[in-house]
Enzyme design. Structure first.
Site, PDB file in Angstrom:
ATOM      1  N   GLN A   1     -22.970  44.622 -59.078  1.00 19.38           N
ATOM      2  CA  GLN A   1     -23.454  43.249 -58.924  1.00 19.38           C
ATOM      3  C   GLN A   1     -24.707  43.032 -59.775  1.00 19.38           C
ATOM      4  O   GLN A   1     -25.646  43.826 -59.735  1.00 19.38           O
ATOM      5  CB  GLN A   1     -23.745  42.971 -57.437  1.00 19.38           C
ATOM      6  CG  GLN A   1     -24.145  41.543 -57.125  1.00 19.38           C
ATOM      7  CD  GLN A   1     -23.006  40.540 -57.279  1.00 19.38           C
ATOM      8  OE1 GLN A   1     -21.817  40.904 -57.316  1.00 19.38           O
ATOM      9  NE2 GLN A   1     -23.344  39.270 -57.372  1.00 19.38           N
TER      10      GLN A   1
ATOM     11  N   LYS B   1     -16.721  39.158 -51.742  1.00 16.55           N
ATOM     12  CA  LYS B   1     -15.760  39.900 -52.574  1.00 16.55           C
ATOM     13  C   LYS B   1     -15.029  40.952 -51.732  1.00 16.55           C
ATOM     14  O   LYS B   1     -13.818  41.105 -51.816  1.00 16.55           O
ATOM     15  CB  LYS B   1     -16.495  40.571 -53.753  1.00 16.55           C
ATOM     16  CG  LYS B   1     -16.938  39.565 -54.810  1.00 16.55           C
ATOM     17  CD  LYS B   1     -17.928  40.147 -55.815  1.00 16.55           C
ATOM     18  CE  LYS B   1     -18.454  39.028 -56.715  1.00 16.55           C
ATOM     19  NZ  LYS B   1     -19.523  39.420 -57.623  1.00 16.55           N
TER      20      LYS B   1
ATOM     21  N   ASP C   1     -14.734  43.160 -63.980  1.00 19.18           N
ATOM     22  CA  ASP C   1     -15.625  42.042 -64.308  1.00 19.18           C
ATOM     23  C   ASP C   1     -15.379  41.548 -65.736  1.00 19.18           C
ATOM     24  O   ASP C   1     -15.775  40.446 -66.095  1.00 19.18           O
ATOM     25  CB  ASP C   1     -17.080  42.562 -64.283  1.00 19.18           C
ATOM     26  CG  ASP C   1     -17.877  42.006 -63.133  1.00 19.18           C
ATOM     27  OD1 ASP C   1     -17.524  40.948 -62.600  1.00 19.18           O
ATOM     28  OD2 ASP C   1     -18.887  42.653 -62.792  1.00 19.18           O
TER      29      ASP C   1
HETATM   30  N1  GUN Z   1     -23.638  38.251 -60.318  1.00 16.73           N
HETATM   31  C1  GUN Z   1     -23.251  36.945 -60.207  1.00 16.73           C
HETATM   32  N2  GUN Z   1     -21.960  36.786 -60.563  1.00 16.73           N
HETATM   33  C2  GUN Z   1     -21.503  38.014 -60.900  1.00 16.73           C
HETATM   34  C3  GUN Z   1     -20.246  38.501 -61.348  1.00 16.73           C
HETATM   35  O1  GUN Z   1     -19.275  37.760 -61.525  1.00 16.73           O
HETATM   36  N3  GUN Z   1     -20.182  39.847 -61.585  1.00 16.73           N
HETATM   37  C4  GUN Z   1     -21.246  40.678 -61.411  1.00 16.73           C
HETATM   38  N4  GUN Z   1     -21.073  41.971 -61.687  1.00 16.73           N
HETATM   39  N5  GUN Z   1     -22.435  40.250 -61.008  1.00 16.73           N
HETATM   40  C5  GUN Z   1     -22.558  38.932 -60.742  1.00 16.73           C
END
Ligand code: GUN
Length: 299
Positions: A97, A53, A120
């Site tokens: 995350q 990311k 998100d």
């Molecule tokens: N863990 C796995 N995929 C995601 C996501 O898209 N966002 C977040 N915040 N955590 C994750």
């Protein structure tokens, strides 16, 4: 004729190029869109995704930073970090995350994030906005990415029967909300199937657009698919495979080869929905930056 593959890598690249152009436009106005990711603990899979990311942000000319906290961090400390990021004008998007360590309440963490920075799309304010069709809301990145895949590959959605397998909060439910709205890549008649659905195949065989998001390796077989349907596979499942170097391989929720012989279009795994998730995270972040710059960010 075998189904045409929907190329998620190529469509994600297009989205990322548009995001980079938008970031450059904002940059000329003195605003560099910025995403801050918070990673608590040292789970290797989470660390990998977070690194991807951050890198994607930088490649799009955005500011991407990661705050790494030890697994034993008290919940109050994480909430204080979120408060600080909420107040920081250089931070347009915040992502904690998931999963967070077991001593933390993920819902409390998500609700602490300013909804105008919740790129998100996990905050209840954004879930509500997506449901009522408020364009200000941030949709979760995976279902938003599926909608862009459909639109960009020219799939006609208006009036179509869309069947979603899975009712998760981050994919199935928002996917249903997005597809039932009026507009591009939407206007569908939507059915959501789940673990208590009776005669699953009777529903899936009605689908013009079938979206599999159940997390069960290769569960969707050719006999469950209407000839000519568009099949979107959201699943990312690791299955043992001693014949490979790693000892496993990644498969979707759809048995690709046999379903591809029946469908008109299909997303592969990997290379379908997966690349769209990060692209949509960037798109949400750049939009958060623009809304804030225009003074239009509201909850
Ligand atoms: N863990 C796995 N995929 C995601 C996501 O898209 N966002 C977040 N915040 N955590 C994750």
């Amino acid at each position: 004729m075998p189904a045409e593959r929907i190329d998620g890598v190529a469509i994600a690249a297009k989205v990322r190029a548009r995001v980079a152009a938008e970031a450059a436009t904002l940059g000329a106005l003195g605003v560099q869109p910025g995403l801050t990711v918070v990673l608590v603990g040292d789970d290797p899979a989470s660390a990998f995704y977070v690194g991807a990311k951050e890198k994607a942000c930088r490649e799009a000319g955005m500011r991407g930073e990661t705050i790494r906290l030890p697994a034993a961090t008290p919940e109050a400390e994480l909430l204080a970090v979120i408060d600080r990021l909420n107040a920081d004008p250089a931070v347009h998007g915040i992502l904690v995350q998931m999963p967070v360590p077991k001593h933390m309440d993920p819902q409390k963490v998500i609700r602490r994030i300013d909804p105008t920075k919740d790129v998100d799309g996990f905050h209840p304010v954004n879930a509500g906005k997506v449901l009522i069709g408020d364009a200000d809301g941030f949709a979760p990145c995976t279902p938003a990415g599926v909608q862009v895949l459909l639109a960009e590959s020219g799939v006609e959605t208006a009036g179509k029967e869309a069947v979603i397998l899975g009712r998760s909060t981050i994919v199935g439910k928002p996917m249903a909300a997005l597809l039932m709205q009026a507009g591009r890549g939407a206007d569908c008649t939507v059915t959501v199937c789940h673990s208590r659905t009776k005669d699953l195949a009777a529903h899936t065989r009605r689908a013009d657009i079938l979206i599999a998001a159940i997390g069960r390796p290769e569960m969707v077989t050719a006999d469950m698919v209407k000839p000519g349907a568009v099949v979107i596979d959201v699943g990312i499942n690791r299955v043992d495979d001693p014949a490979t170097k790693k000892g496993y391989r990644i498969v979707g929720d759809v048995r690709f080869d046999e379903v591809a012989a029946v469908a008109s279009r299909i997303t592969p795994v990997p290379g379908g929905v997966g690349p769209m998730t990060i692209a949509m995270l960037l798109a949400n972040t750049v939009r958060a930056a623009r809304l804030r710059h225009e003074g239009a960010a509201r909850t």
